[in-house]
Design a protein around this motif. Structure first.
Motif, PDB file in Angstrom:
ATOM      1  N   THR A 162     -30.700  66.369  23.069  1.00 43.24           N
ATOM      2  CA  THR A 162     -30.949  65.939  22.394  1.00 43.24           C
ATOM      3  C   THR A 162     -31.663  64.553  22.846  1.00 43.24           C
ATOM      4  N   PRO A 163     -33.150  63.826  22.223  1.00 42.41           N
ATOM      5  CA  PRO A 163     -33.197  63.181  22.395  1.00 42.41           C
ATOM      6  C   PRO A 163     -32.358  61.703  21.766  1.00 42.41           C
ATOM      7  N   ASP A 164     -32.002  60.748  22.582  1.00 43.97           N
ATOM      8  CA  ASP A 164     -31.376  59.952  21.877  1.00 43.97           C
ATOM      9  C   ASP A 164     -31.762  58.955  22.215  1.00 43.97           C
ATOM     10  N   TYR A 165     -32.749  57.567  20.904  1.00 42.85           N
ATOM     11  CA  TYR A 165     -33.468  56.291  21.705  1.00 42.85           C
ATOM     12  C   TYR A 165     -33.317  55.348  21.228  1.00 42.85           C
ATOM     13  N   ASN A 202     -39.621  66.296  24.148  1.00 39.47           N
ATOM     14  CA  ASN A 202     -38.884  65.467  24.422  1.00 39.47           C
ATOM     15  C   ASN A 202     -38.383  65.320  26.712  1.00 39.47           C
ATOM     16  N   VAL A 203     -38.980  67.074  26.614  1.00 38.37           N
ATOM     17  CA  VAL A 203     -38.496  67.234  27.993  1.00 38.37           C
ATOM     18  C   VAL A 203     -39.641  66.587  29.267  1.00 38.37           C
ATOM     19  N   GLU A 204     -40.228  66.097  28.796  1.00 45.82           N
ATOM     20  CA  GLU A 204     -41.511  65.683  29.319  1.00 45.82           C
ATOM     21  C   GLU A 204     -41.248  63.788  29.341  1.00 45.82           C
ATOM     22  N   GLN A 205     -40.994  63.566  31.044  1.00 45.52           N
ATOM     23  CA  GLN A 205     -40.858  62.032  31.422  1.00 45.52           C
ATOM     24  C   GLN A 205     -41.818  61.589  31.267  1.00 45.52           C
ATOM     25  N   ARG A 214     -44.699  59.938  18.058  1.00 48.10           N
ATOM     26  CA  ARG A 214     -43.885  58.873  19.048  1.00 48.10           C
ATOM     27  C   ARG A 214     -44.280  57.911  19.747  1.00 48.10           C
ATOM     28  N   PHE A 215     -45.047  57.212  18.852  1.00 47.33           N
ATOM     29  CA  PHE A 215     -45.584  55.464  19.475  1.00 47.33           C
ATOM     30  C   PHE A 215     -44.597  55.003  19.236  1.00 47.33           C
ATOM     31  N   GLN A 257     -35.941  59.484  12.584  1.00 44.34           N
ATOM     32  CA  GLN A 257     -34.617  59.963  13.536  1.00 44.34           C
ATOM     33  C   GLN A 257     -35.490  59.346  14.883  1.00 44.34           C
ATOM     34  N   THR A 258     -35.073  60.077  15.887  1.00 44.87           N
ATOM     35  CA  THR A 258     -34.687  59.199  17.088  1.00 44.87           C
ATOM     36  C   THR A 258     -35.861  58.470  17.967  1.00 44.87           C
ATOM     37  N   THR A 259     -36.501  59.984  17.612  1.00 45.86           N
ATOM     38  CA  THR A 259     -38.373  59.866  18.531  1.00 45.86           C
ATOM     39  C   THR A 259     -38.815  58.496  17.726  1.00 45.86           C
ATOM     40  N   GLY A 260     -38.464  58.687  16.514  1.00 47.11           N
ATOM     41  CA  GLY A 260     -39.107  57.659  15.490  1.00 47.11           C
ATOM     42  C   GLY A 260     -39.731  58.399  14.764  1.00 47.11           C
ATOM     43  N   ALA A 261     -39.636  59.584  14.144  1.00 51.99           N
ATOM     44  CA  ALA A 261     -40.390  60.498  13.584  1.00 51.99           C
ATOM     45  C   ALA A 261     -38.813  60.207  12.637  1.00 51.99           C
TER      46      ALA A 261
END
Lengths: 185, 420
Positions: B157-160, B366-369, B309-310, B209-213
Motif C-alpha cells: 500500500t502506498p504511503d507518502y 504504485n509499483v513504478e519507481q 499524482r503531482f 489519500q496518500t498519493t494525493g487523490a
C-alpha cells in the motif's frame, strides 16, 4: 447444548463452558484453523488460544451469534499466525486460496488508491446479498471456512471440476462488483 | 490491495451469511451443464478485464508547506470551524535537485502484478480509447520523467502524504464543495483505516489519500443509468463532468469513456475526465497524472475520485524521446515489456501485421519507481475460445516500448517470452 446455555456457563465462570464449546463447535473451529494453517500443531494451538480468548472475553462481551463470532476469532487468529510464520507455510491451503482471490483484484500497477477494510467488507456484503443462497454458501465455504474444493464438492454432491468453474465465475463476479463499487479502480 | 486483505475482509462479512454457510446442504445431483471446457477456462483466467494504465490523478496539488499552512490551525484532532482562504495550488510537481546536472539513467520495470495479463476484447479499438491527447504528429523531442514518491514495493500500500497533509487536502476540497453548494456543514476530521475525511455531511464525505487523490463519497442517492455502450458512456461522462468537475478544479475538463468486454461478451464501461490544456505536453501530463474517475454502482453514483499524482511525484528531468516509428522497430526487434504470455500471440513473435494501434502513456502504478513515458502498442492476439470470438470480439494485448532514448536507460528490455 444451546448457545444461550453455553454463554451462561461463561458468565458463571464455569469451566464446563469451554468443554461444551469444544463439543459443539470444536470440529468447525479446528477445520477453519487447519484450512489456513495446515495439519500441524499450530492449528491445534490456534483453537486452544481461541478458547482462552473466549474465556477472557465473556463476560463482559455477549456475542449475538456465538458460532459466527467464534469462527471469526479463530479465523483472525489463524491469519495472524500464518502471517507470522508464512515462510514455512508455502504449501498450505491458504496459499492456494490467496492465489484464487488474487483473481478478484486488478494487477498491482492499476491499484492507485488505498482500500479501506470497512469499505471492502461493505462491498463484500453487498455482493453476497446479490447471490443465491447456494452460491453464497459455496463461496463462503471456500473463502471463509477455507474448505478444499474437493470437500465442498463431496458435501454438495457436485463434480469437483464443475465446482471449480462455478468458483471461477463467482470470483469474476466479485471482481466486477468490487470494480463497480469503486473499491477497485 | 493484496489478496490477503481480501481474505482478511471476508472474515468480517455478515454473521448471518457465516451461519448460513455452516448449515449442511441437501445433496443434489450435478448441476446443469456448463458449456465451457475446463481447459478453456484455464486459458481465460485473469484475462477478460483490462488494465488501463492507471490514469493518474488529477488536480493541482498543494505543496507540503501550503498544505501545512492551510492546515496549521486545523490539526487532524482539532479541526478548525473557520474555513480559511484556499491557497493557490501549483500545477507542476516539484523538480528534484540534480547534483551534477546530468540526467540519471532510468531502469525499466517489467513488473505487471501477479494477476492475468493486460489484454482487452473489443469490437473496435476505438472502444478502448480513453481520449489520450497524444498523437504521432506531436513530434515531441523530450518528455519529463518523474520519481514516484509514493512508490511501494510489489502490491503493497502506498504511503507518502502524511496524515496532516491528507487532512489538509480533504479540508481544502471539502470547503470548496461547501462554498459551491452553499450548503453543508463542516464536521471536522475523522481518521479511519488510514484515510482522512476532511468534511462529512449527510450528503457526502471528502477523503484525502496518500498519493494525493481526493475522493468524494456520495451518500445521497444520485441515480444514473449504467451505460450499455460506448456512446452512452460518453454521454454520461459529459453529464457527470459538467455536474461534478467544478468541485475539484476550475479547469475545463475533457470527459472520457472507455471499456471492454468480459468473457461473456458483456461490455463494461468506465467514465472519467481530465483537465484540458492548450499546451500539448501539459495535456498529456494531465491525462496521465491528474484525472477524474466516476464510480457507479447499481445505478447510483457512489464516488468521484480526483487523482493527483503531482502531489506524490518529483521531476527528474526532461529526457530525449524516440518517435513512434523508432519504437515500432524496437517492438519488432523484441525490445519491449509485456504481461502477455507468448502463447497468446498469433505467431512466435510480434509481427508487423499484428500491430493495431500505438499511443504514448506513462505507467503510473504504485509499483513504478519511475514514471516514464512508454509507447503502448495494442497487438492483436489469438481469438479467445469462448463466447467472445463467436460475437466477433477481437482480442488485443498491451506491449510497452520505453519512449526514452536507450542511452538514458540502464538496460534496454529484451522480451524472453515471460514476464515478472
Amino acid at each position: 447444548m444451546d448457545d444461550d446455555k453455553i454463554l451462561a456457563l461463561y458468565r458463571q465462570r464455569n469451566e464446563d463452558a469451554i468443554y461444551e464449546t469444544d463439543r459443539k463447535y470444536g470440529a468447525l473451529l479446528r477445520s477453519i484453523a487447519r484450512n489456513i494453517l495446515g495439519d500441524g500443531a499450530e492449528s491445534h494451538d490456534c483453537v486452544n488460544d481461541t478458547y482462552l480468548q473466549v474465556w477472557n472475553s465473556i463476560p463482559p462481551l455477549l456475542p449475538k451469534r456465538f458460532s459466527a463470532w467464534l469462527g471469526r476469532l479463530v479465523r483472525n487468529h489463524a491469519i495472524d499466525l500464518w502471517r507470522g510464520n508464512r515462510a514455512q507455510k508455502r504449501d498450505c491451503e491458504l496459499t492456494l486460496l490467496l492465489e484464487e482471490l488474487d483473481e478478484c483484484l486488478p494487477s498491482a500497477q492499476s491499484v492507485t488508491q488505498e482500500v479501506e477494510k470497512r469499505e471492502l467488507v461493505e462491498a463484500l456484503n453487498a455482493w453476497l446479498a446479490t447471490l443465491s443462497k447456494e452460491d453464497r454458501r459455496l463461496f463462503l465455504l471456500r473463502y471463509w471456512n477455507g474448505e478444499p474444493l474437493k470437500e465442498i464438492a463431496q458435501k454438495h454432491g457436485v463434480q469437483p471440476d464443475k465446482l471449480a468453474r462455478k468458483m471461477y465465475r463467482l470470483r469474476q463476479s466479485l471482481r466486477t462488483a468490487l470494480e463497480k463499487e469503486g473499491v477497485l479502480p | 490491495m493484496k489478496p490477503e486483505d481480501l481474505f482478511d475482509a471476508i472474515t468480517e462479512v455478515k454473521e448471518e451469511y457465516i451461519d448460513e454457510a455452516q448449515q449442511m446442504p441437501e445433496k443434489r445431483s450435478p448441476w446443469k451443464k456448463w458449456g465451457v471446457l475446463a481447459a478453456c477456462l484455464c486459458a481465460v483466467l485473469g484475462v477478460g478485464f483490462l488494465l488501463f494504465p492507471s490514469q493518474g490523478p488529477e488536480e493541482p496539488a498543494p505543496t507540503e508547506q501550503q498544505m501545512l499552512a492551510t492546515g496549521s490551525n486545523t490539526a487532524p484532532t482539532e479541526p478548525s470551524e473557520e474555513p480559511t482562504a484556499q491557497p493557490e495550488l501549483p500545477t507542476e510537481p516539484p523538480v528534484a535537485v540534480s547534483i551534477d546536472g546530468e540526467l540519471p539513467k532510468l531502469e525499466v520495470s517489467n513488473y505487471f502484478g501477479a494477476m492475468g495479463y493486460e489484454g482487452y476484447s473489443v469490437y473496435d479499438l476505438e472502444e478502448k480509447d480513453s481520449g489520450n491527447p497524444w498523437t504521432e504528429e506531436m513530434q515531441l523531442e523530450t518528455m519529463p520523467v518523474y520519481q514516484n514518491l509514493a512508490y511501494t514495493d510489489r502490491a503493497g500500500t502506498p504511503d507518502y502524504l502524511t496524515a496532516h497533509q491528507m487532512s489538509a487536502l480533504a479540508q481544502q476540497a471539502g470547503r470548496r464543495i461547501i462554498e459551491l453548494q452553499d450548503s453543508g456543514k463542516y464536521d471536522g476530521i475523522s481518521e479511519d483505516y488510514r484515510s482522512y475525511y476532511g468534511v462529512i455531511t449527510e450528503d457526502f464525505a471528502i477523503q484525502g489519500q496518500t498519493t494525493g487523490a481526493i475522493r468524494l463519497n456520495l451518500y445521497k442517492e444520485k441515480s444514473v443509468k449504467e451505460p450499455d455502450s460506448l456512446e452512452e458512456a460518453q454521454t454520461l461522462a459529459a453529464q457527470l463532468t459538467e455536474e461534478y468537475g467544478i468541485f475539484f478544479t476550475d479547469e475545463t475538463l475533457l470527459p472520457q469513456a472507455w471499456g471492454s468486454y468480459d468473457i461473456y461478451g458483456e461490455g463494461h464501461w468506465q467514465i472519467g475526465a481530465y483537465p484540458a490544456s492548450d499546451d500539448p505536453l501539459q495535456s498529456i501530463l494531465n491525462y496521465n497524472f491528474r484525472s477524474l474517475h466516476f464510480y457507479i454502482i447499481e445505478g447510483s453514483l457512489s464516488a468521484v475520485v480526483f487523482s493527483n499524482r503531482f502531489l506524490s511525484m518529483q521531476k527528474l528531468g526532461d529526457y530525449p524521446v524516440i518517435t513512434a516509428d523508432e519504437a515500432r522497430k524496437l517492438l519488432l526487434n523484441g525490445n519491449f515489456i509485456t504481461s502477455v504470455p507468448k502463447e497468446e500471440l498469433r505467431a512466435d513473435t510480434v509481427r508487423e501485421e499484428d500491430i493495431a494501434a500505438v499511443e504514448l502513456v506513462y505507467r503510473t502504478g504504485n509499483v513504478e519507481q519511475i514514471f516514464m513515458p512508454y509507447y503502448r502498442f495494442s497487438i492483436r492476439l489469438r481469438d479467445r475460445e469462448d463466447e467472445r470470438s463467436e460475437l466477433g470480439l477481437k482480442n488485443y494485448g498491451a506491449f510497452y516500448v520505453p519512449a526514452v532514448e536507450s542511452e538514458y536507460l540502464t538496460e534496454m528490455p529484451v522480451w524472453d517470452g515471460t514476464f515478472n
